[in-house]
Design a protein around this motif. Structure first.
Motif, PDB file in Angstrom:
ATOM      1  N   TYR A 109       2.780  34.429  15.034  1.00 23.07           N
ATOM      2  CA  TYR A 109       2.120  34.423  13.727  1.00 23.07           C
ATOM      3  C   TYR A 109       0.892  35.322  13.814  1.00 23.07           C
ATOM      4  CZ  TYR A 109       4.784  30.389  12.044  1.00 23.07           C
ATOM      5  OH  TYR A 109       5.779  29.555  11.634  1.00 23.07           O
ATOM      6  N   SER A 110       0.778  36.263  12.893  1.00 19.83           N
ATOM      7  CA  SER A 110      -0.402  37.127  12.928  1.00 19.83           C
ATOM      8  C   SER A 110      -1.466  36.645  11.951  1.00 19.83           C
ATOM      9  CB  SER A 110      -0.022  38.575  12.617  1.00 19.83           C
ATOM     10  OG  SER A 110       0.553  38.651  11.336  1.00 19.83           O
ATOM     11  N   ASP A 111      -1.043  35.941  10.911  1.00 22.98           N
ATOM     12  CA  ASP A 111      -1.993  35.478   9.905  1.00 22.98           C
ATOM     13  C   ASP A 111      -1.586  34.077   9.441  1.00 22.98           C
ATOM     14  OD1 ASP A 111      -4.106  35.496   8.101  1.00 22.98           O
ATOM     15  OD2 ASP A 111      -2.957  36.541   6.558  1.00 22.98           O
ATOM     16  N   PRO A 112      -1.782  33.059  10.300  1.00 26.11           N
ATOM     17  CA  PRO A 112      -1.331  31.717   9.930  1.00 26.11           C
ATOM     18  C   PRO A 112      -2.085  31.157   8.727  1.00 26.11           C
ATOM     19  CG  PRO A 112      -2.656  31.629  11.920  1.00 26.11           C
ATOM     20  CD  PRO A 112      -2.474  33.082  11.581  1.00 26.11           C
ATOM     21  N   LYS A 113      -1.352  30.591   7.812  1.00 22.57           N
ATOM     22  CA  LYS A 113      -1.931  29.922   6.643  1.00 22.57           C
ATOM     23  C   LYS A 113      -1.690  28.432   6.825  1.00 22.57           C
ATOM     24  CE  LYS A 113      -2.514  33.720   3.948  1.00 22.57           C
ATOM     25  NZ  LYS A 113      -3.091  34.688   4.833  1.00 22.57           N
ATOM     26  N   ILE A 114      -2.771  27.666   6.807  1.00 23.50           N
ATOM     27  CA  ILE A 114      -2.708  26.234   7.053  1.00 23.50           C
ATOM     28  C   ILE A 114      -3.254  25.485   5.856  1.00 23.50           C
ATOM     29  CG2 ILE A 114      -3.480  24.364   8.573  1.00 23.50           C
ATOM     30  CD1 ILE A 114      -1.801  26.416  10.037  1.00 23.50           C
ATOM     31  N   SER A 115      -2.540  24.436   5.467  1.00 19.49           N
ATOM     32  CA  SER A 115      -2.988  23.565   4.395  1.00 19.49           C
ATOM     33  C   SER A 115      -3.243  22.173   4.977  1.00 19.49           C
ATOM     34  CB  SER A 115      -1.909  23.483   3.310  1.00 19.49           C
ATOM     35  OG  SER A 115      -2.255  22.556   2.325  1.00 19.49           O
ATOM     36  N   VAL A 116      -4.421  21.619   4.726  1.00 18.07           N
ATOM     37  CA  VAL A 116      -4.742  20.275   5.202  1.00 18.07           C
ATOM     38  C   VAL A 116      -4.144  19.267   4.225  1.00 18.07           C
ATOM     39  CG1 VAL A 116      -6.598  18.633   5.705  1.00 18.07           C
ATOM     40  CG2 VAL A 116      -6.853  21.051   6.348  1.00 18.07           C
ATOM     41  N   LEU A 117      -3.275  18.393   4.750  1.00 18.68           N
ATOM     42  CA  LEU A 117      -2.613  17.391   3.915  1.00 18.68           C
ATOM     43  C   LEU A 117      -3.418  16.101   3.828  1.00 18.68           C
ATOM     44  CD1 LEU A 117       1.041  17.909   5.224  1.00 18.68           C
ATOM     45  CD2 LEU A 117      -0.024  18.919   3.198  1.00 18.68           C
ATOM     46  N   SER A 118      -4.002  15.690   4.964  1.00 19.05           N
ATOM     47  CA  SER A 118      -4.810  14.472   4.976  1.00 19.05           C
ATOM     48  C   SER A 118      -5.653  14.427   6.235  1.00 19.05           C
ATOM     49  CB  SER A 118      -3.933  13.217   4.906  1.00 19.05           C
ATOM     50  OG  SER A 118      -3.178  13.074   6.090  1.00 19.05           O
ATOM     51  N   ALA A 119      -6.649  13.563   6.212  1.00 18.20           N
ATOM     52  CA  ALA A 119      -7.501  13.348   7.375  1.00 18.20           C
ATOM     53  C   ALA A 119      -7.774  11.859   7.488  1.00 18.20           C
ATOM     54  CB  ALA A 119      -8.809  14.121   7.230  1.00 18.20           C
ATOM     55  N   GLU A 120      -7.548  11.308   8.675  1.00 18.66           N
ATOM     56  CA  GLU A 120      -7.772   9.884   8.921  1.00 18.66           C
ATOM     57  C   GLU A 120      -8.768   9.734  10.056  1.00 18.66           C
ATOM     58  OE1 GLU A 120      -5.431   6.049  10.790  1.00 18.66           O
ATOM     59  OE2 GLU A 120      -4.284   7.812  10.237  1.00 18.66           O
ATOM     60  N   LYS A 121      -9.932   9.206   9.738  1.00 16.83           N
ATOM     61  CA  LYS A 121     -10.941   8.985  10.761  1.00 16.83           C
ATOM     62  C   LYS A 121     -10.610   7.672  11.469  1.00 16.83           C
ATOM     63  CE  LYS A 121     -15.877   9.043  11.518  1.00 16.83           C
ATOM     64  NZ  LYS A 121     -17.186   9.302  10.946  1.00 16.83           N
ATOM     65  N   VAL A 122     -10.204   7.787  12.732  1.00 12.42           N
ATOM     66  CA  VAL A 122      -9.818   6.628  13.516  1.00 12.42           C
ATOM     67  C   VAL A 122     -11.057   5.877  13.998  1.00 12.42           C
ATOM     68  CG1 VAL A 122      -8.562   5.851  15.570  1.00 12.42           C
ATOM     69  CG2 VAL A 122      -7.677   7.752  14.212  1.00 12.42           C
ATOM     70  N   ASN A 123     -12.043   6.628  14.469  1.00 11.60           N
ATOM     71  CA  ASN A 123     -13.328   6.058  14.879  1.00 11.60           C
ATOM     72  C   ASN A 123     -14.364   7.177  14.852  1.00 11.60           C
ATOM     73  OD1 ASN A 123     -13.257   7.451  17.449  1.00 11.60           O
ATOM     74  ND2 ASN A 123     -11.914   5.833  18.204  1.00 11.60           N
ATOM     75  N   GLU A 124     -15.549   6.922  15.361  1.00 13.81           N
ATOM     76  CA  GLU A 124     -16.637   7.913  15.303  1.00 13.81           C
ATOM     77  C   GLU A 124     -16.319   9.207  16.038  1.00 13.81           C
ATOM     78  OE1 GLU A 124     -19.596   8.097  13.626  1.00 13.81           O
ATOM     79  OE2 GLU A 124     -18.758   6.378  12.567  1.00 13.81           O
ATOM     80  N   LYS A 125     -15.461   9.127  17.042  1.00 16.89           N
ATOM     81  CA  LYS A 125     -15.192  10.296  17.878  1.00 16.89           C
ATOM     82  C   LYS A 125     -13.798  10.870  17.716  1.00 16.89           C
ATOM     83  CE  LYS A 125     -18.453   8.966  21.422  1.00 16.89           C
ATOM     84  NZ  LYS A 125     -18.671   8.747  22.846  1.00 16.89           N
ATOM     85  N   TYR A 126     -12.973  10.290  16.855  1.00 22.36           N
ATOM     86  CA  TYR A 126     -11.573  10.721  16.789  1.00 22.36           C
ATOM     87  C   TYR A 126     -11.072  10.716  15.353  1.00 22.36           C
ATOM     88  CZ  TYR A 126      -6.997  11.539  18.865  1.00 22.36           C
ATOM     89  OH  TYR A 126      -5.810  12.104  19.245  1.00 22.36           O
ATOM     90  N   THR A 127     -10.530  11.831  14.943  1.00 26.17           N
ATOM     91  CA  THR A 127      -9.949  11.973  13.611  1.00 26.17           C
ATOM     92  C   THR A 127      -8.593  12.641  13.736  1.00 26.17           C
ATOM     93  OG1 THR A 127     -12.137  12.228  12.622  1.00 26.17           O
ATOM     94  CG2 THR A 127     -10.271  12.987  11.309  1.00 26.17           C
TER      95      THR A 127
END
Length: 143
Positions: A109-127
């Motif tokens: 891939y020379s120009d990757p396009k990424i879409s964020v679907l969701s984010a889940e914060k598991v704890n203060e140090k891990y998402t």
């Protein structure tokens, strides 16, 4: 094997550990992913060899992805059935395999396009961030 590889590629963009990163990335998941992608694009679009690109992408992966956690997820219930020595050997081999699989695919891939679907914060140090690598004319989308 296809499932494992797809998980590797997917989980690179799905999970990251705030504890292991040494860069000053954003704490907002969308911004974090954008910063990683921007960094990867610079490497992918550079004139260095494919081997050098793979090495630089490996550094990013090791700083932003919980490779050990992905390895444990891939190992599943078998993790509890093996000895500590076997687990240590597996962790080392898994990291090598992950990095080789990931970098060999991503360097296409020379120009990757990424879409964020969701984010889940598991704890203060891990998402856990779920994303989609958008399809191109030559490559399919990867969730």
């Amino acid at each position: 094997m296809k499932r494992i590889f797809t998980s590797f590629l997917l989980l690179f963009f799905l999970s990251f550990s705030l504890e292991t990163k040494s860069f000053a990335y954003s704490l907002e998941p969308e911004k974090f992913i954008e910063e990683i992608i921007d960094e990867a694009k610079l490497i992918l679009n550079s004139s260095v060899s494919k081997k050098e690109k793979a090495e630089k992408l490996s550094v990013i992966a090791l700083q932003t992805v919980d490779v050990k956690g992905i390895g444990y997820y891939t190992l599943g219930k078998k993790r509890k059935e093996i000895s500590p020595d076997q687990l240590e050997k597996y962790e080392k081999l898994f990291q090598k395999y992950f990095l080789k699989s990931f970098t060999s695919r991503l360097t296409d891939y020379s120009d990757p396009k990424i879409s964020v679907l969701s984010a889940e914060k598991v704890n203060e140090k891990y998402t856990i961030v779920k994303t989609m690598l958008l399809k191109t004319n030559k490559k399919p989308e990867v969730k």
